[in-house]
Scaffold this motif. Structure first.
Motif, PDB file in Angstrom:
ATOM      1  N   CYS A   9       0.852  -1.193   0.000  1.00 41.10           N
ATOM      2  CA  CYS A   9       0.000   0.000   0.000  1.00 41.10           C
ATOM      3  C   CYS A   9       0.890   1.246   0.000  1.00 41.10           C
ATOM      4  N   ASN A  10       1.356   1.620  -1.173  1.00 41.04           N
ATOM      5  CA  ASN A  10       2.302   2.724  -1.275  1.00 41.04           C
ATOM      6  C   ASN A  10       1.625   4.084  -1.128  1.00 41.04           C
ATOM      7  N   GLU A  11       0.428   4.228  -1.659  1.00 43.21           N
ATOM      8  CA  GLU A  11      -0.231   5.538  -1.590  1.00 43.21           C
ATOM      9  C   GLU A  11      -0.524   5.958  -0.149  1.00 43.21           C
ATOM     10  N   PRO A  12      -1.042   5.067   0.715  1.00 39.97           N
ATOM     11  CA  PRO A  12      -1.189   5.448   2.127  1.00 39.97           C
ATOM     12  C   PRO A  12       0.145   5.774   2.793  1.00 39.97           C
ATOM     13  N   LEU A  13       1.192   5.062   2.423  1.00 37.72           N
ATOM     14  CA  LEU A  13       2.512   5.378   2.978  1.00 37.72           C
ATOM     15  C   LEU A  13       2.917   6.795   2.623  1.00 37.72           C
ATOM     16  N   GLN A  14       2.725   7.179   1.382  1.00 40.15           N
ATOM     17  CA  GLN A  14       3.114   8.537   0.977  1.00 40.15           C
ATOM     18  C   GLN A  14       2.260   9.583   1.685  1.00 40.15           C
ATOM     19  N   ARG A  15       0.973   9.306   1.880  1.00 39.00           N
ATOM     20  CA  ARG A  15       0.125  10.248   2.627  1.00 39.00           C
ATOM     21  C   ARG A  15       0.586  10.371   4.073  1.00 39.00           C
ATOM     22  N   LEU A  16       0.954   9.235   4.660  1.00 37.64           N
ATOM     23  CA  LEU A  16       1.426   9.261   6.043  1.00 37.64           C
ATOM     24  C   LEU A  16       2.707  10.081   6.164  1.00 37.64           C
ATOM     25  N   LEU A  17       3.632   9.888   5.228  1.00 32.46           N
ATOM     26  CA  LEU A  17       4.893  10.626   5.280  1.00 32.46           C
ATOM     27  C   LEU A  17       4.669  12.123   5.082  1.00 32.46           C
ATOM     28  N   ARG A  18       3.736  12.466   4.199  1.00 32.65           N
ATOM     29  CA  ARG A  18       3.427  13.897   4.026  1.00 32.65           C
ATOM     30  C   ARG A  18       2.784  14.472   5.284  1.00 32.65           C
ATOM     31  N   GLU A  21       3.795   8.401  20.238  1.00 31.54           N
ATOM     32  CA  GLU A  21       2.564   9.064  19.805  1.00 31.54           C
ATOM     33  C   GLU A  21       2.134   8.422  18.500  1.00 31.54           C
ATOM     34  N   LEU A  22       0.857   8.070  18.383  1.00 29.86           N
ATOM     35  CA  LEU A  22       0.363   7.400  17.193  1.00 29.86           C
ATOM     36  C   LEU A  22      -0.140   8.390  16.158  1.00 29.86           C
ATOM     37  N   ILE A  23       0.212   8.122  14.901  1.00 34.16           N
ATOM     38  CA  ILE A  23      -0.288   8.895  13.758  1.00 34.16           C
ATOM     39  C   ILE A  23      -0.898   7.903  12.789  1.00 34.16           C
ATOM     40  N   ARG A  24      -2.117   8.164  12.329  1.00 35.32           N
ATOM     41  CA  ARG A  24      -2.810   7.209  11.462  1.00 35.32           C
ATOM     42  C   ARG A  24      -3.368   7.886  10.227  1.00 35.32           C
ATOM     43  N   VAL A  25      -3.383   7.161   9.118  1.00 37.36           N
ATOM     44  CA  VAL A  25      -4.114   7.583   7.925  1.00 37.36           C
ATOM     45  C   VAL A  25      -5.066   6.459   7.549  1.00 37.36           C
ATOM     46  N   GLN A  26      -6.267   6.822   7.180  1.00 36.00           N
ATOM     47  CA  GLN A  26      -7.270   5.818   6.768  1.00 36.00           C
ATOM     48  C   GLN A  26      -6.924   5.279   5.401  1.00 36.00           C
ATOM     49  N   CYS A  27      -7.202   4.000   5.207  1.00 38.36           N
ATOM     50  CA  CYS A  27      -6.868   3.334   3.947  1.00 38.36           C
ATOM     51  C   CYS A  27      -8.114   2.734   3.310  1.00 38.36           C
ATOM     52  N   PRO A  28      -8.207   2.780   1.997  1.00 37.20           N
ATOM     53  CA  PRO A  28      -9.289   2.076   1.315  1.00 37.20           C
ATOM     54  C   PRO A  28      -9.049   0.580   1.359  1.00 37.20           C
ATOM     55  N   GLN A  29     -10.129  -0.207   1.400  1.00 39.45           N
ATOM     56  CA  GLN A  29      -9.940  -1.662   1.390  1.00 39.45           C
ATOM     57  C   GLN A  29      -9.541  -2.100  -0.009  1.00 39.45           C
ATOM     58  N   VAL A  30      -8.396  -2.760  -0.105  1.00 40.24           N
ATOM     59  CA  VAL A  30      -7.927  -3.208  -1.413  1.00 40.24           C
ATOM     60  C   VAL A  30      -7.818  -4.710  -1.499  1.00 40.24           C
ATOM     61  N   GLN A  31      -8.061  -5.422  -0.405  1.00 37.26           N
ATOM     62  CA  GLN A  31      -8.019  -6.872  -0.401  1.00 37.26           C
ATOM     63  C   GLN A  31      -9.182  -7.381   0.409  1.00 37.26           C
ATOM     64  N   ALA A  32      -9.986  -8.262  -0.179  1.00 36.34           N
ATOM     65  CA  ALA A  32     -11.109  -8.830   0.531  1.00 36.34           C
ATOM     66  C   ALA A  32     -10.613  -9.896   1.503  1.00 36.34           C
ATOM     67  N   PRO A  33     -11.178  -9.962   2.700  1.00 33.35           N
ATOM     68  CA  PRO A  33     -10.769 -10.999   3.646  1.00 33.35           C
ATOM     69  C   PRO A  33     -11.005 -12.387   3.073  1.00 33.35           C
ATOM     70  N   GLY A  34     -10.196 -13.337   3.543  1.00 30.06           N
ATOM     71  CA  GLY A  34     -10.373 -14.722   3.140  1.00 30.06           C
ATOM     72  C   GLY A  34      -9.358 -15.167   2.119  1.00 30.06           C
TER      73      GLY A  34
END
Length: 283
Positions: free
Chosen positions: A12-21, A270-283
């Motif tokens: 999940c590279n896009e969430p990583l880049q958002r988190l770093l920004r 200290e926790l920092i979080r960014v929300q992520c879209p679901q890209v993999q269905a469970p199972g």
């Protein structure tokens, strides 16, 4: 200077880049510690590997089970699972240098008062022994017979550490503890089938961090791998869990990507979080 621990990316590279920004990350000033499972299941494993390798020493990365799986697939020792998403890496023109970079990542880190692993630490291991055993696997990964090591790495037995173990069995137990373990018995016999919350422990087993007398109990331990645990712990705001910090918060499943910015003393964060879209269905 800021220090960040980050849980499983799983491609999940896009969430990583958002988190770093969001934290104004600067590789000339700050350091990331990635807790393994950099690749697979998410949409952009190639982007993750390119991004992290480009950061040089500013990105200190552990190897997780999915990262080792990618190396196994590349060497023809594993067939891709239907939910694997690593083909883009294998087809990339820079595949070989990226995988060479990957095989030189670490199996455990002990810095800034924290012990960092992907999955867990056997209760019989001290921090010093954990680092020494991780070094044995790192040496095999970086050695001339990578394919031979990877071929012998797979399997669930032996399921328990003994100091007398040697060769492939010794390395297999180390790899399984550091990259696959969730539950074990009080004497360190591991179980690999159960993936649910701590309440789903099989009879006779405990979450590895709840074993009485665990030798690393006095040291804060950060780990990933266990998304149900990490998501519940971070959401509850309960802080350290038996002096451990689970940081896989299910990014690839539509949860969050979570970083812990370390404080001035071991165990502070200290926790920092960014929300992520679901890209993999469970199972």
């Amino acid at each position: 200077m800021a220090l960040y621990l980050i849980g499983d990316l799983q491609g999940c590279n896009e969430p990583l880049q958002r988190l770093l920004r969001s934290v104004d990350f600067s590789p000339s000033r700050d350091t990331l510690y990635l807790l393994g499972d950099l690749v697979n299941r998410g949409p952009d494993s190639l982007g993750v590997l390119r991004s992290l390798s480009a950061l040089g020493d500013a990105a200190q990365c552990l190897l997780g089970n999915h990262d080792l799986n990618l190396l196994g697939i590349r060497h023809g020792l594993r067939k891709p699972h239907r939910s694997d998403t690593v083909q883009q890496v294998l087809d990339a023109p820079d595949c070989e240098p990226l995988l060479d970079w990957l095989r030189h990542r670490r199996m455990a880190i002990h810095e800034h008062g924290w012990l960092m692993v992907h999955a867990g630490v056997l209760p019989q291991w001290s921090a010093a022994q954990t680092m020494a055993l991780a070094g044995e696997v790192e040496q095999a990964l970086r050695g001339p017979d990578l394919a031979g090591f990877l071929k012998a790495m797979y399997g669930n037995t032996p399921d328990q550490w003994q100091d007398t173990l040697a060769g492939a069995e010794r390395l297999r137990v180390i790899v399984n503890a550091l990259t696959r373990m969730r539950f074990c018995t009080a004497d360190g016999a591991m179980e690999f089938a159960t993936t649910g919350s701590t309440q789903t422990a099989p009879r006779g087993y405990l979450p590895w961090f709840e074993v009485p007398g665990r030798k690393t109990a006095g040291l804060p331990v950060a780990f990933g791998h266990w998304s149900t645990l990490g998501a519940e712990t971070v959401a509850s705001g309960s802080g350290l869990l038996a002096n451990t910090l689970p940081l896989d918060t299910g990014c690839v499943w539509g949860g969050c990507l979570t970083a812990a910015r370390l404080g001035s003393k071991p165990g502070q964060f200290e926790l920092i979080r960014v929300q992520c879209p679901q890209v993999q269905a469970p199972g």
